[in-house]
Every structure is written in structure tokens, then in C-alpha cells.
Design a protein around this motif. Structure first.
Motif, PDB file in Angstrom:
ATOM      1  N   GLY A  35       0.507  -1.221   0.157  1.00 28.92           N
ATOM      2  CA  GLY A  35       0.332   0.005   0.174  1.00 28.92           C
ATOM      3  C   GLY A  35       1.008   1.442   0.299  1.00 28.92           C
ATOM      4  O   GLY A  35       1.863   1.262   0.508  1.00 28.92           O
ATOM      5  N   ASN A  37       0.407   5.444   1.098  1.00 27.59           N
ATOM      6  CA  ASN A  37       0.068   6.511   1.974  1.00 27.59           C
ATOM      7  C   ASN A  37       0.444   8.262   2.017  1.00 27.59           C
ATOM      8  O   ASN A  37       1.887   7.849   2.291  1.00 27.59           O
ATOM      9  CB  ASN A  37      -0.494   5.868   3.071  1.00 27.59           C
ATOM     10  CG  ASN A  37      -1.432   6.887   4.000  1.00 27.59           C
ATOM     11  OD1 ASN A  37      -2.111   7.554   3.742  1.00 27.59           O
ATOM     12  ND2 ASN A  37      -1.136   6.928   5.082  1.00 27.59           N
ATOM     13  N   THR A  39       1.437  11.166   3.895  1.00 27.59           N
ATOM     14  CA  THR A  39       1.216  12.198   4.787  1.00 27.59           C
ATOM     15  C   THR A  39       0.918  13.562   4.897  1.00 27.59           C
ATOM     16  O   THR A  39       2.127  14.278   3.708  1.00 27.59           O
ATOM     17  CB  THR A  39       2.001  11.795   6.112  1.00 27.59           C
ATOM     18  OG1 THR A  39       3.025  12.235   5.658  1.00 27.59           O
ATOM     19  CG2 THR A  39       1.598  10.463   6.325  1.00 27.59           C
ATOM     20  N   GLN A  44       4.386   7.756   2.600  1.00 30.03           N
ATOM     21  CA  GLN A  44       4.459   6.122   3.179  1.00 30.03           C
ATOM     22  C   GLN A  44       4.228   4.700   2.485  1.00 30.03           C
ATOM     23  O   GLN A  44       3.021   4.914   1.168  1.00 30.03           O
ATOM     24  CB  GLN A  44       3.503   6.332   4.462  1.00 30.03           C
ATOM     25  CG  GLN A  44       4.197   5.939   5.327  1.00 30.03           C
ATOM     26  CD  GLN A  44       3.488   6.340   6.969  1.00 30.03           C
ATOM     27  OE1 GLN A  44       2.162   5.826   7.334  1.00 30.03           O
ATOM     28  NE2 GLN A  44       3.326   7.191   7.878  1.00 30.03           N
ATOM     29  N   TYR A 111       7.023  -0.516   7.351  1.00 29.39           N
ATOM     30  CA  TYR A 111       7.083   0.685   6.429  1.00 29.39           C
ATOM     31  C   TYR A 111       7.761   1.335   6.357  1.00 29.39           C
ATOM     32  O   TYR A 111       9.094   0.996   6.478  1.00 29.39           O
ATOM     33  CB  TYR A 111       5.916   1.196   7.795  1.00 29.39           C
ATOM     34  CG  TYR A 111       4.321   1.485   8.044  1.00 29.39           C
ATOM     35  CD1 TYR A 111       3.075   1.959   7.162  1.00 29.39           C
ATOM     36  CD2 TYR A 111       4.172   0.472   8.672  1.00 29.39           C
ATOM     37  CE1 TYR A 111       1.615   1.521   7.153  1.00 29.39           C
ATOM     38  CE2 TYR A 111       2.933   0.120   9.457  1.00 29.39           C
ATOM     39  CZ  TYR A 111       2.062   0.957   8.669  1.00 29.39           C
ATOM     40  OH  TYR A 111       0.783   0.240   8.795  1.00 29.39           O
ATOM     41  N   GLU A 113       9.115   5.222   5.078  1.00 26.16           N
ATOM     42  CA  GLU A 113       8.823   6.416   4.198  1.00 26.16           C
ATOM     43  C   GLU A 113       9.966   7.701   3.978  1.00 26.16           C
ATOM     44  O   GLU A 113      10.872   7.003   4.246  1.00 26.16           O
ATOM     45  CB  GLU A 113       7.902   7.158   5.343  1.00 26.16           C
ATOM     46  CG  GLU A 113       8.971   7.559   5.931  1.00 26.16           C
ATOM     47  CD  GLU A 113       8.200   8.031   7.790  1.00 26.16           C
ATOM     48  OE1 GLU A 113       6.683   7.956   7.590  1.00 26.16           O
ATOM     49  OE2 GLU A 113       8.873   9.077   8.534  1.00 26.16           O
ATOM     50  N   ALA A 140      -0.871   8.669  -6.085  1.00 26.56           N
ATOM     51  CA  ALA A 140      -1.822   7.927  -4.663  1.00 26.56           C
ATOM     52  C   ALA A 140      -2.381   9.795  -4.327  1.00 26.56           C
ATOM     53  O   ALA A 140      -1.645  10.386  -3.602  1.00 26.56           O
ATOM     54  CB  ALA A 140      -1.287   7.416  -4.620  1.00 26.56           C
ATOM     55  N   SER A 142      -4.780   9.536  -1.475  1.00 26.34           N
ATOM     56  CA  SER A 142      -4.451   9.073  -0.511  1.00 26.34           C
ATOM     57  C   SER A 142      -4.659   7.464  -0.938  1.00 26.34           C
ATOM     58  O   SER A 142      -3.526   7.176  -1.358  1.00 26.34           O
ATOM     59  CB  SER A 142      -5.941   8.837  -0.766  1.00 26.34           C
ATOM     60  OG  SER A 142      -6.705   8.136  -0.869  1.00 26.34           O
ATOM     61  N   THR A 143      -4.518   6.998   0.310  1.00 34.47           N
ATOM     62  CA  THR A 143      -4.297   5.579   0.745  1.00 34.47           C
ATOM     63  C   THR A 143      -4.651   4.254  -0.512  1.00 34.47           C
ATOM     64  O   THR A 143      -5.898   4.568  -1.064  1.00 34.47           O
ATOM     65  CB  THR A 143      -5.379   4.353   1.944  1.00 34.47           C
ATOM     66  OG1 THR A 143      -4.548   4.971   2.795  1.00 34.47           O
ATOM     67  CG2 THR A 143      -3.807   3.284   2.123  1.00 34.47           C
ATOM     68  N   SER A 144      -4.317   3.405  -1.216  1.00 35.03           N
ATOM     69  CA  SER A 144      -4.443   2.315  -2.139  1.00 35.03           C
ATOM     70  C   SER A 144      -3.353   1.649  -1.981  1.00 35.03           C
ATOM     71  O   SER A 144      -2.799   1.612  -0.988  1.00 35.03           O
ATOM     72  CB  SER A 144      -4.014   3.383  -3.660  1.00 35.03           C
ATOM     73  OG  SER A 144      -2.809   3.829  -3.596  1.00 35.03           O
ATOM     74  N   SER A 145      -3.510   0.635  -2.254  1.00 33.68           N
ATOM     75  CA  SER A 145      -2.652  -0.828  -2.060  1.00 33.68           C
ATOM     76  C   SER A 145      -3.883  -1.923  -2.848  1.00 33.68           C
ATOM     77  O   SER A 145      -4.786  -1.947  -3.994  1.00 33.68           O
ATOM     78  CB  SER A 145      -3.706  -1.245  -0.844  1.00 33.68           C
ATOM     79  OG  SER A 145      -4.972  -1.807  -0.594  1.00 33.68           O
TER      80      SER A 145
END
Ligand code: ADP
Length: 151
Positions: A35, A37, A39, A44, A111, A113, A140, A142-145
Motif C-alpha cells: 500500500g 499513503n 502524509t 509512506q 513501513y 517513508e 496516489a 490517499s491510501t491505495s493498495s
């Protein structure tokens, strides 16, 4: 879209290591999730598996050289205990952070980042690594996975 400043070759090693570990330490027919994300300060990335995870008392050894922990490969893969130490070093060279969240029996979430790049940083990073660099742009917002399955 935010950009991060990373070395093209080093960052490939980082993701190959995390994704291959996730597969290596997971049972067959389980899911590996990747994923991303954004911030306010960093982009990240997450690599999550459904393996046995890492015991709290072993967490501090995870990024040390030659540390093989309790989790063993599930498909006869090789293990030297070296890859995550190298990965950790690479992430630090690129001003990033790497950490792992794990509850034993519930798999791992790794994680990584990297700081969102400001345009004027280009020269600094180029000088620092004296090497190739790439400005990787993430589309992206926002969050994608995505998921992979160990078969
Ligand atoms: P290697 O996989 O070659 O042994 P690494 O440095 O990549 O070396 O990993 C160090 C140790 O950390 C591994 O031997 C394993 O016990 C543990 N480990 C790494 N990734 C995972 C994971 N996704 N799930 C459980 N344990 C892991």
C-alpha cells in the motif's frame, strides 16, 4: 501529486527485500498487501503479510546484521539475516525511515517513508549520493493498495 527524492537502484532493492520477505515468511495461500499513503510530510509505503510475525523481544534485532529470528522461510527459501540490515542502511541514505509493526501470530506490517521533496532539494541529493537519482511521482492522493497471493 507529491514527489520523493530517492536513488532509483537503492529504492528497488528496498521494495524487493520487503516484498520477498513478506512472501518468504508467509504461509502458502496467504495474502501479501502493498500500500501507499501520503502524509503531510512523507510518502509512506506499507508491505503487509499474514505470517507468524515478529516477537516483541526480537524486534530490536530485526535490522541488525546476520540476525535470523524465530520466523523461518515457509517454502525452502534462503536466509542470511543480512537483507534487512542493508535495506535499513539504504533507507537512511535516502533520508527515509523504516519500521515494523507486528503482533505475534498476526503477521507483519513493514513501513517505509520518504520525505516529500521540495524542488530546491534536487541539487543536495544529487551531490550527497554522487549517483543517479530519480524524482518519483506518486499519483496516489490517499491510501491505495494491491494484493499478491503466495501459491
Ligand atoms: P533473511 O531473510 O535473509 O534471513 P532479513 O535481514 O531479510 O534476512 O531478515 C532477518 C530476519 O527477520 C529473518 O531471518 C526472519 O526471521 C525475520 N523476518 C524478516 N521479515 C519477516 C517477515 N515479513 N515476517 C516474519 N519474520 C521476518
Amino acid at each position: 501529486a507529491p514527489s520523493v527524492m530517492v536513488d532509483e537502484q537503492l529504492v528497488v532493492h528496498v521494495f524487493e527485500n520487503l516484498i520477498s520477505n513478506a512472501i518468504k515468511y508467509s504461509p502458502y495461500h496467504s495474502i501479501v498487501t502493498v500500500g501507499v499513503n501520503v502524509t503531510p510530510t512523507h510518502v509512506q509505503f506499507m508491505v503487509k503479510d499474514e505470517g507468524e510475525g515478529i516477537r516483541p523481544d526480537e524486534q530490536s534485532k530485526l535490522f541488525k546484521k546476520f540476525s535470523k529470528l524465530s520466523a523461518r522461510p515457509t517454502g525452502g527459501e534462503q536466509s542470511s539475516g543480512l537483507a534487512l540490515a542493508i535495506t535499513h542502511h539504504y533507507v537512511e541514505l535516502m533520508s527515509g525511515n523504516i519500521w515494523c509493526k507486528s503482533e505475534p501470530g498476526n503477521g507483519c506490517e513493514f513501513y517505509v517513508e520518504f520525505p516529500i521533496a521540495q524542488p530546491q532539494q534536487t541539487t543536495d541529493v544529487q551531490l550527497l549520493h554522487n549517483n543517479s537519482y530519480v524524482v518519483a511521482s506518486s499519483s496516489a492522493t490517499s491510501t491505495s493498495s494491491s494484493e499478491y497471493r503466495k501459491n
